[in-house]
Design an enzyme around this catalytic site. Structure first.
Site, PDB file in Angstrom:
ATOM      1  CG  HIS A 116     -38.193  10.905  65.196  1.00 57.91           C
ATOM      2  ND1 HIS A 116     -38.954  10.792  64.057  1.00 57.91           N
ATOM      3  CD2 HIS A 116     -36.913  10.703  64.802  1.00 57.91           C
ATOM      4  CE1 HIS A 116     -38.175  10.520  63.027  1.00 57.91           C
ATOM      5  NE2 HIS A 116     -36.932  10.464  63.449  1.00 57.91           N
TER       6      HIS A 116
ATOM      7  NE  ARG B 157     -45.030   3.862  70.069  1.00 60.64           N
ATOM      8  CZ  ARG B 157     -44.990   4.919  70.883  1.00 60.64           C
ATOM      9  NH1 ARG B 157     -45.153   4.767  72.189  1.00 60.64           N
ATOM     10  NH2 ARG B 157     -44.761   6.130  70.401  1.00 60.64           N
TER      11      ARG B 157
ATOM     12  CE  LYS C 190     -48.445   6.342  68.830  1.00 61.10           C
ATOM     13  NZ  LYS C 190     -48.196   7.174  67.643  1.00 61.10           N
TER      14      LYS C 190
END
Length: 840
Positions: free
Chosen positions: A374, A566, A571
């Protein structure tokens, strides 16, 4: 002589008539549970009593089907799938039960005489926050799809007493408080004390020989913890299948407690009991820094050991010691590296406890396990210091050393003299202190290794696990993630779900490809008007929530620009903040000059948690709130721009956000996001995506058309080139006046006048420490993409058309498709439709 009357057959669960699912039957069950389970009447019952009575009413329906499902699986022997995950972010259970049982309308009718609102009762349920984010939510979606596809499957994890922390925002800062999700009990689960397994830690390994001279290995002098099972039913969509999620709780052994009590040391007995049961007390936040955390290692082994004992017990009920059959009867999927210790544990069970020869045990293990990766970030791959691992799990360290020794010999034969390759592929990392690379162990001990998006899989084959892919190319494959349309459209967005069903039927709920039938409707003006009406209604609901929770009025006609996930530097919530400040500057300039910049009114919504130990992520949250404080209180710009940070992001909050979003921010640095599923949830609910070619964004573009998304920024190859050829973020800063102005405002204390240097670490990271995630390189392309968003949003007819086309292109991203691929291509597992024992 009188004839004997026939003997009445004893009533059993198997012949007990099933409960009715009509309103009258549901009301009777509700009232009975209120009286007999809650000991309340209509005068004394509280709202929580009503919720619990309804939960138990629905649970009765689930239990009937659960028992039928388990009986079917034993009567029709078939391969069973075991999904091992340290996290299951299942959220609330009631809405899922209502949808999958198909009883929502009947329940509403049943509650009407009591003047109870089903929606209000649902809001009383605590989110089961047993996960940090995407990994745990994916596991929950997969369980839903496994049940809907009638695949015999079990989810295994830990029943954390405290889930992911409760996030509060105080003075703009994240403050973590415990998440007592079990405070009022959990009516959906059932305790299974008959499934109680010993789990061992520490101790030493003793070698001996038996009467035949065979070598024996015993793990002795251990500390023992008991694992108790708690089961939660997982229903499929209206197919009578109810699978099981089994979570383990740590309990101290009775001998362990009595030993101290018998010697009068009561305080020590109680203290040791508390320490023992700490294993399942709290979920670790996802900060990717677990090295040296002994409790985390114990959690991983605790749930894996109990799970494998349970799997072997179930296997032996039918097949005894014929372990050569195990890979044909059992498929174990590792959800990331957290359960990878299971490979060594199964070897220990087979070799030490069941006398299976080592070579046979290794073959069985490899054909039983499969591994899902992942992450593409090397620093996020789990490693354990050898000394810590050997102290906690001494026998497993021996097993891993032997696995590695034999593997290194194999690599040496395949690639003679290539010592660098051996060093890279070894399970044991030698640099900077010996560590166990759990990803390498997972690859060696599995017959399948899959990525979770096409791009991610290519990266792990080309870069992250290149050596392994060259050695075993057939082992690697892609299984692009998906989401369950039951929760992420039908349940969370009933208005849009009803509109879609009214036009194309309800088959899309279990066959998401049916959404393609919406494409012609994108050209239908009346349908587009209905589409906008639904979106507006959902935005008004979210605006009410924002007013109640943030005391801020937002305009439902403004563009709802959402980034909820998150909080992490890769991100790039920070790039979104930079754009907000840029918009603010444009609006202030307009107010001063009187010129009309044509900026579309926009409400920028952030939500997400930062790991408690992740200083930079927490500082970004503080910056978001500092910018919001300035922007939202500047009267010169009116309500043209609003900034909102919604605290305590959770599954239930996501269910409010997704239906209301106009724009979905999926702006991670290309090559860093493995897949993402938030991108899918937003798109399925009609939001348009602004994003990079990262993770599953690439495949979303392929499905909905590049002209229907806003793509910008460096590609994965271009990001790699900046590392290879050099990158100077100050050149971006010096050459872009808008960027320079934004960063100077942050560094000069414009948003922190009480402490001008508060956000200096942020600008330092961008300008003086390499801008690791290439925000400044992507800033100008991001602004240009946002300007394209504004242009399209002004044309609401065209925006609606593109929104419909996005939903119509989401068929690929159902978790049903993903699970079908796992079942056919990795597990070789088939559906087993449930036979109802007695329909009454």
């Amino acid at each position: 002589m009188a004839k004997k009357s026939p003997q009445k057959k004893a009533l059993t669960p198997s012949n007990n008539p099933h409960k009715g699912m009509d309103a009258d039957s549901l009301l009777t069950s509700f009232v009975n549970h209120l009286e007999y389970s809650q000991a309340k009447d209509e005068y004394s019952a509280t709202a929580l009593d009503h919720y619990k009575a309804l939960a138990l009413t629905l649970r009765d329906l689930l239990f009937e089907r659960w028992i039928d499902t388990m009986q079917t699986y034993y009567k029709k022997p078939s391969k069973r799938v075991y999904y091992l995950s340290l996290e299951f972010l299942i959220g609330r259970t009631m809405d899922n039960a209502l949808i999958n049982l198909g009883v929502r309308e009947e329940v509403e009718k049943a509650l009407a005489p009591w003047k109870l609102s089903l929606g209000d009762l649902e809001e009383l349920e605590f989110d089961a926050g047993l996960g940090n984010g995407g990994l745990g939510r994916l596991a929950a979606c997969f369980l839903d799809s496994l049940a809907t596809l009638a695949i015999p499957a079990y989810g295994y994890g830990i029943r954390y007493e405290y889930g992911i922390f409760f996030q509060r925002i105080r003075n703009g800062e994240q403050v973590e408080t415990p998440d007592p999700w079990l405070r009022y009990g959990n009516p959906w689960e059932i305790e299974r004390p008959e499934f109680l397994y010993p789990v061992h830690f520490y101790g030493q390994v003793r070698q001996s020989s038996d009467e035949q001279g065979r070598s024996r290995t015993e793990w002795v002098d251990t500390q023992e913890v008991m694992a108790m099972a708690y089961d939660t039913p997982v229903p499929g969509f209206r197919n009578d299948t109810v699978n099981n999620m089994r979570l383990w709780a740590a309990k101290s052994t009775r001998d362990f407690e009595l030993n101290y009590f018998n010697h009068g040391d009561y305080e020590r007995a109680v203290a040791d009991k508390v320490i023992t049961e700490t294993i399942s007390k709290v979920l670790y936040p996802n900060d990717n820094v677990f090295e040296g955390k002994e409790l985390r290692l114990k959690q991983e082994y605790f749930f894996v050991s109990a799970t494998l004992q349970d799997i072997v017990r179930r296997f032996q009920k039918i097949h005894g010691t014929a372990f050569d059959r195990l890979p044909r009867e059992v498929a174990i999927q590792l959800n990331d590296t957290h359960p990878a210790i299971g490979i060594a544990e199964l070897m220990r069970i087979l070799v030490d406890l069941e006398d299976v020869p080592w070579a046979d045990a290794w073959d069985i293990t490899g054909r039983t396990f499969a591994y899902t990766n992942h992450t593409v970030l090397p620093e996020a791959l789990e490693k354990w210091p050898v000394d810590l691992f050997g102290r906690v799990l001494p026998r497993h360290l021996q097993i891993i050393f032997r696995i590695n020794q034999e593997f290194m010999e194999e690599v040496g034969r395949r690639y003679p003299g290539d010592f660098d390759r051996m060093r890279r592929m070894s399970i044991i990392e030698e640099e900077h202190g010996k560590k166990i690379r759990m990803a390498n162990l997972a690859i060696l001990g599995s017959h399948s290794v899959n990525g979770v998006s096409a791009l991610h899989t290519e990266i792990i084959k080309r870069d992250l696990f290149r050596d392994f892919h060259e050695m075993w190319p057939g082992k690697f494959n892609n299984k692009t993630n998906g989401i369950t349309p039951r929760r992420w459209l039908k349940a969370c967005n009933p208005l849009l779900s009803t509109l879609i069903t009214g036009k194309i039927g309800e088959q899309w709920v279990t066959d998401l490809d049916e959404l393609r039938k919406l494409r012609p409707l994108a050209e239908n003006a009346p349908f587009r008007k209905e589409w906008r009406r639904v979106k507006r209604a959902n935005k008004e609901k979210l605006a009410d929530y924002i007013l109640q929770n943030n005391s801020l009025v937002v305009d439902a006609d403004s563009l709802f620009d959402c980034q909820v996930k998150r909080i992490h530097e890769y991100k790039r919530q920070l790039m979104n903040v930079l754009h907000v400040i840029h918009l603010y500057n444009r609006l202030r300039d307009e107010a001063r000059s009187g010129a009309d910049t044509g900026i579309v009114p926009r409400t920028v919504i952030f939500s997400g948690k930062a790991a408690p130990g992740y200083h930079m992520a927490k500082l970004i949250i503080r910056l978001i709130n500092a910018v919001a404080e300035v922007v939202n209180n500047d009267e010169s710009i009116g309500r043209a721009l609003r900034v909102v940070f919604l605290a305590n992001y959770s599954v239930s909050l996501a269910e409010k956000l997704m239906p209301a979003a106009d724009l979905s921010e999926q702006i991670s640095t290309a090559g860093t996001e493995a897949s993402g599923t938030g991108n899918m949830k937003f798109s399925l609910n009609g939001a348009l995506t602004i994003g990079t070619l990262d993770g599953a964004n690439v495949e979303i573009v392929e499905e909905v058309g590049r002209e229907n998304v806003f793509i910008f920024g460096l590609t994965t190859e271009e990001v790699e080139a900046t590392w290879r050829d050099g990158y100077d973020p100050r050149r971006c800063y010096e050459s872009d006046g808008d960027l320079k102005r934004v960063l100077d405002m942050i560094s000069s204390g414009h948003f922190s006048p009480d402490d001008p240097g508060r956000f200096q670490p942020i600008t330092d990271a961008l300008l003086h420490r390499g801008d690791t995630y290439r925000l400044l390189a992507d800033f100008r392309p991001y602004l240009e993409a946002q300007e394209a968003v504004e242009r399209l949003y002004r044309d609401q007819e065209e925006w609606s058309r593109v929104s419909i086309l996005n939903v119509a292109g989401m068929g690929k991203f159902s978790s049903d498709r993903t699970i079908r691929q796992y079942a056919e291509e990795i597990w070789e597992a088939s559906p087993v439709p449930v036979m109802r024992s007695n329909s009454g």
